[in-house]
Motif scaffolding. Structure first.
Motif, PDB file in Angstrom:
ATOM      1  N   VAL A 226       0.734  -1.135   0.096  1.00 18.84           N
ATOM      2  CA  VAL A 226      -0.163   0.009   0.029  1.00 18.84           C
ATOM      3  C   VAL A 226       0.780   1.357   0.024  1.00 18.84           C
ATOM      4  O   VAL A 226       0.454   2.278  -0.570  1.00 18.84           O
ATOM      5  CB  VAL A 226      -1.015   0.121   1.426  1.00 18.84           C
ATOM      6  N   ASP A 227       1.984   0.992   0.659  1.00 19.70           N
ATOM      7  CA  ASP A 227       2.987   2.407   0.776  1.00 19.70           C
ATOM      8  C   ASP A 227       3.263   2.676  -0.753  1.00 19.70           C
ATOM      9  O   ASP A 227       3.634   3.707  -1.080  1.00 19.70           O
ATOM     10  CB  ASP A 227       4.233   2.232   1.624  1.00 19.70           C
ATOM     11  N   ILE A 230       0.497   4.575  -2.342  1.00 18.14           N
ATOM     12  CA  ILE A 230       0.485   6.032  -1.900  1.00 18.14           C
ATOM     13  C   ILE A 230       1.447   6.866  -2.521  1.00 18.14           C
ATOM     14  O   ILE A 230       1.319   7.909  -2.983  1.00 18.14           O
ATOM     15  CB  ILE A 230       0.659   6.146  -0.402  1.00 18.14           C
ATOM     16  N   LYS A 231       2.782   6.241  -2.762  1.00 19.13           N
ATOM     17  CA  LYS A 231       3.780   6.952  -3.450  1.00 19.13           C
ATOM     18  C   LYS A 231       3.388   7.273  -5.140  1.00 19.13           C
ATOM     19  O   LYS A 231       3.666   8.252  -5.509  1.00 19.13           O
ATOM     20  CB  LYS A 231       5.016   6.177  -3.393  1.00 19.13           C
ATOM     21  N   VAL A 233       0.313   7.642  -6.112  1.00 19.39           N
ATOM     22  CA  VAL A 233      -0.746   8.883  -6.071  1.00 19.39           C
ATOM     23  C   VAL A 233      -0.079  10.261  -5.979  1.00 19.39           C
ATOM     24  O   VAL A 233      -0.253  11.260  -6.447  1.00 19.39           O
ATOM     25  CB  VAL A 233      -1.553   8.436  -4.874  1.00 19.39           C
ATOM     26  N   LEU A 245      -8.123   8.090  -3.853  1.00 18.76           N
ATOM     27  CA  LEU A 245      -8.124   6.640  -3.451  1.00 18.76           C
ATOM     28  C   LEU A 245      -8.779   6.087  -1.998  1.00 18.76           C
ATOM     29  O   LEU A 245      -8.750   6.629  -1.195  1.00 18.76           O
ATOM     30  CB  LEU A 245      -6.516   6.237  -3.183  1.00 18.76           C
ATOM     31  N   ILE A 247      -9.350   3.201   0.465  1.00 15.47           N
ATOM     32  CA  ILE A 247      -8.899   1.943   1.198  1.00 15.47           C
ATOM     33  C   ILE A 247      -9.693   1.264   1.924  1.00 15.47           C
ATOM     34  O   ILE A 247     -10.068   1.935   2.922  1.00 15.47           O
ATOM     35  CB  ILE A 247      -7.669   2.615   1.668  1.00 15.47           C
ATOM     36  N   PHE A 257       0.839   4.019   7.066  1.00 14.96           N
ATOM     37  CA  PHE A 257       0.297   4.296   5.717  1.00 14.96           C
ATOM     38  C   PHE A 257      -0.292   5.920   5.835  1.00 14.96           C
ATOM     39  O   PHE A 257      -0.194   6.523   5.000  1.00 14.96           O
ATOM     40  CB  PHE A 257      -0.822   3.486   5.231  1.00 14.96           C
ATOM     41  N   GLU A 258      -1.157   5.911   6.877  1.00 12.05           N
ATOM     42  CA  GLU A 258      -1.612   7.259   7.019  1.00 12.05           C
ATOM     43  C   GLU A 258      -0.658   8.564   7.214  1.00 12.05           C
ATOM     44  O   GLU A 258      -0.740   9.589   6.780  1.00 12.05           O
ATOM     45  CB  GLU A 258      -2.560   7.445   8.226  1.00 12.05           C
ATOM     46  N   SER A 261       0.815   9.079   3.781  1.00 14.76           N
ATOM     47  CA  SER A 261      -0.120  10.117   3.026  1.00 14.76           C
ATOM     48  C   SER A 261       0.156  11.365   3.476  1.00 14.76           C
ATOM     49  O   SER A 261       0.059  12.314   2.324  1.00 14.76           O
ATOM     50  CB  SER A 261      -1.513   9.324   3.423  1.00 14.76           C
ATOM     51  N   SER A 267      -2.870  13.273   1.804  1.00 17.57           N
ATOM     52  CA  SER A 267      -3.778  12.644   2.915  1.00 17.57           C
ATOM     53  C   SER A 267      -5.221  13.178   2.466  1.00 17.57           C
ATOM     54  O   SER A 267      -6.135  12.389   2.752  1.00 17.57           O
ATOM     55  CB  SER A 267      -3.628  13.308   4.083  1.00 17.57           C
ATOM     56  N   ILE A 270      -6.675  10.566  -0.018  1.00 18.77           N
ATOM     57  CA  ILE A 270      -6.535   9.146   0.051  1.00 18.77           C
ATOM     58  C   ILE A 270      -7.622   8.846   1.398  1.00 18.77           C
ATOM     59  O   ILE A 270      -7.374   9.604   2.517  1.00 18.77           O
ATOM     60  CB  ILE A 270      -5.397   8.628   0.691  1.00 18.77           C
TER      61      ILE A 270
END
Length: 385
Positions: A226-227, A230-231, A233, A245, A247, A257-258, A261, A267, A270
């Motif tokens: 998931v990281d 996020i990257k 995005v 996104l 999740i 992960f938060e 973001s 943030s 997502i």
């Protein structure tokens, strides 16, 4: 009617648990389920649906063993299926095998389900004694089982290579979903799955997907990548391609992960929704499904769910995933762990979802998803009993 006892570590909202629920609801045989170490939302739902469940999570190990043997002795089962992994689970499963041998219960079939690939990074902790015991008991469990079921060719071969198993001992049964509902017929804002145009002919015109909306479903742990998503995005944002996104899922890495973001300035794009059992809203609204796993994934049931709803799927080229997306028209595979490659793949998915392009891919996506019918999976399992 034949009876089958399924052994699970827990009953949370995971793919294994949902598969077992479907087996119980759709099987011709009577399937019963024993949750050995924890309950959960799926275990609760199975009970509400009238399936027979046993919860031994609150018992000490030796009480679990005694009560499990009692359940087995009284149940007159035709088969026992063990689904999860773990030293204590192997020990309880082996206790049933020894009990059956001692009682000359030769008509009971013992089945080990291989839901994941054998991966050193997942099975080994670095603690020599624990790792040796895990490997030894897993090997014994595989050797003592009458049948081995793998959810993909890749998963099966990983165990065959590690433990020197004959290929013909392993039966591949792909996971399945309910394909009877097909795609949604809901019109929602910018995205329309399908709309009827000419009622007199029943002809359908399919418009574009909303490529600005991404969807991920799965556990929030590092191996799911998931990281990397996020990257990707964040990279798209730098290119002027702002996406959102959704999740769906939870796990030990959620806070990490938060924070990532927030650190990358995405943030507000997502949304972490937690565990969602009814995913229909998101399948109707989002246009691109992303599965960015960085470990050797055995299968990927959420990929099939997304495909059955007509989403363009972008997934890591690892493990058994290429057995799902076998042709380029069915989805897009990218190099696992590579955020730039994922960002590029998302742009390609957006192109495929545009008006004039989507129709050509939609038919391939839905056709491929329809091949993974849960009813077929259940029937193939029951043929082994």
């Amino acid at each position: 009617m034949k009876k089958v006892l399924h052994l699970l570590s827990g009953g949370g909202a995971g793919g294994i648990e949902i598969l077992c629920e479907q087996i119980g609801l759709r099987g011709q045989y009577r399937h019963e389920f024993c949750f050995l170490f924890s309950g959960g939302v799926i275990a609760d739902r199975m009970k509400e649906e009238g399936l027979t469940t046993y919860d031994l999570s609150g018992e000490s190990f030796w009480n679990k063993r005694r009560k499990l043997l009692d359940i087995f002795a009284e149940g007159e089962y035709s088969a026992v299926v063990v689904h999860h992994e773990g030293v204590k689970l192997y020990m309880l499963y082996e206790a049933l095998i020894r009990f059956a041998e001692k009682g000359k219960m030769l008509d009971v079939t013992f089945i080990k389900y291989l839901h994941c690939t054998f991966d050193d990074s997942d099975f080994y902790t670095g603690k020599k004694v624990e790792d040796w015991l895990h490997h030894y008991l897993l090997g014994k469990t595989l050797a003592d089982s009458d049948r081995l079921v793998a959810v993909s060719e890749f998963a099966g071969m990983s165990y065959a290579d590690e433990f020197g198993l004959d290929d013909d001992r392993i039966q591949v049964i792909y996971n399945g979903i309910d394909v009877s509902d097909g795609e949604s017929a809901v019109t929602d804002g910018k995205m329309t799955r399908r709309i009827e145009q000419e009622q007199c002919t029943g002809k359908e015109e399919v418009q574009s997907l909303d490529g600005s909306r991404l969807l991920y479903i799965g556990r929030l742990v590092k191996v799911k990548g998931v990281d990397v998503l996020i990257k990707a995005v964040a990279l798209l944002k730098k290119q002027g391609n702002v996406v959102t996104l959704d999740i769906l899922g939870d796990g030990e890495a959620r806070k990490d992960f938060e924070k990532l973001s927030s650190d990358l300035g995405v943030s507000e794009q997502i949304f972490f929704h937690g565990v969602i059992l009814d995913k229909k809203e998101y399948f109707q609204r989002d246009g691109i499904f992303v599965y960015p796993s960085v470990w050797q994934e055995a299968f990927g049931i959420s990929i099939i769910e997304a495909m059955s709803n007509g989403l363009i799927c972008v997934a890591s080229e690892v493990g058994g995933i290429p057995e799902i997306i076998t042709e380029k028209e069915q989805g897009i595979l990218f190099e696992a762990g590579n955020a730039e490659a994922l960002a590029t793949a998302i742009v390609e998915a957006q192109r495929r979802g545009d008006a004039g392009n989507y129709q050509a891919y939609r038919d391939e996506i839905l056709s491929r998803a329809a091949e993974f019918d849960i009813q077929k999976s259940v029937e193939q399992l029951e043929e082994l009993v």
